[in-house]
Design a protein around this motif. Structure first.
Motif, PDB file in Angstrom:
ATOM      1  N   THR A   1       0.828  -1.217   0.000  1.00 48.48           N
ATOM      2  CA  THR A   1       0.000   0.000   0.000  1.00 48.48           C
ATOM      3  C   THR A   1       0.856   1.258   0.000  1.00 48.48           C
ATOM      4  OG1 THR A   1      -0.135  -0.019   2.408  1.00 48.48           O
ATOM      5  CG2 THR A   1      -1.872  -1.153   1.197  1.00 48.48           C
ATOM      6  N   LEU A   2       2.122   1.149   0.389  1.00 44.05           N
ATOM      7  CA  LEU A   2       3.001   2.321   0.453  1.00 44.05           C
ATOM      8  C   LEU A   2       3.768   2.546  -0.850  1.00 44.05           C
ATOM      9  CD1 LEU A   2       4.396   1.819   4.037  1.00 44.05           C
ATOM     10  CD2 LEU A   2       2.493   3.270   3.316  1.00 44.05           C
ATOM     11  N   ILE A   3       3.729   1.596  -1.773  1.00 39.43           N
ATOM     12  CA  ILE A   3       4.470   1.726  -3.033  1.00 39.43           C
ATOM     13  C   ILE A   3       4.022   2.939  -3.850  1.00 39.43           C
ATOM     14  CG2 ILE A   3       4.908   0.616  -5.264  1.00 39.43           C
ATOM     15  CD1 ILE A   3       5.057  -2.038  -3.777  1.00 39.43           C
TER      16      ILE A   3
ATOM     17  N   ILE B   1       5.240   8.484  -5.915  1.00 40.12           N
ATOM     18  CA  ILE B   1       4.883   9.907  -5.984  1.00 40.12           C
ATOM     19  C   ILE B   1       6.018  10.765  -5.420  1.00 40.12           C
ATOM     20  CG2 ILE B   1       3.329  11.653  -5.049  1.00 40.12           C
ATOM     21  CD1 ILE B   1       1.083   9.542  -5.265  1.00 40.12           C
ATOM     22  N   VAL B   2       6.562  10.386  -4.276  1.00 38.49           N
ATOM     23  CA  VAL B   2       7.664  11.149  -3.672  1.00 38.49           C
ATOM     24  C   VAL B   2       8.889  11.130  -4.582  1.00 38.49           C
ATOM     25  CG1 VAL B   2       9.287  11.155  -1.736  1.00 38.49           C
ATOM     26  CG2 VAL B   2       6.843  10.889  -1.315  1.00 38.49           C
ATOM     27  N   ALA B   3       9.168   9.986  -5.193  1.00 32.60           N
ATOM     28  CA  ALA B   3      10.317   9.891  -6.101  1.00 32.60           C
ATOM     29  C   ALA B   3      10.126  10.775  -7.326  1.00 32.60           C
ATOM     30  CB  ALA B   3      10.520   8.443  -6.524  1.00 32.60           C
ATOM     31  N   MET B   4       8.913  10.830  -7.861  1.00 33.59           N
ATOM     32  CA  MET B   4       8.659  11.669  -9.044  1.00 33.59           C
ATOM     33  C   MET B   4       8.781  13.155  -8.708  1.00 33.59           C
ATOM     34  SD  MET B   4       8.310   9.959 -11.750  1.00 33.59           S
ATOM     35  CE  MET B   4       9.435   8.705 -11.224  1.00 33.59           C
TER      36      MET B   4
END
Length: 90
Positions: free
Chosen positions: A7-9, A14-17
């Motif tokens: 569920t955290l993937i 999003i944070v990486a983008m």
């Protein structure tokens, strides 16, 4: 109750983008400024008074924030006039 890591993937993606986008924009702005950092906190003096000097530097070096210590202007600088004059009627 534990949360499955699957569920955290999406949040990780999003944070990486956001990080990739921020780094890309920073690099593009750095390249546009001739390798210098972006100017922040520009006041009225910098917008009006120094913009004339920055425009002269851009015409001399090709970069808005570029500076040169060459005492001789490059070829074609004498034809690179920032003043736009109207053509007089005879």
């Amino acid at each position: 109750m534990p949360v499955p890591f699957e569920t955290l993937i999406p949040y990780g993606i999003i944070v990486a983008m956001f990080g990739v986008t921020g780094a890309g924009l920073s690099k593009i702005r750095n390249m546009q400024n001739g390798g210098k950092r972006q100017r922040r906190g520009i006041d009225q003096w910098d917008k009006v008074g120094a913009s004339l000097l920055m425009d002269r530097d851009r015409r001399l070096t090709g970069f808005l924030r570029g500076q040169t210590d060459n005492p001789i202007a490059p070829d074609g600088y004498e034809l690179n006039n920032p003043w736009r004059c109207e053509k007089r009627m005879s």
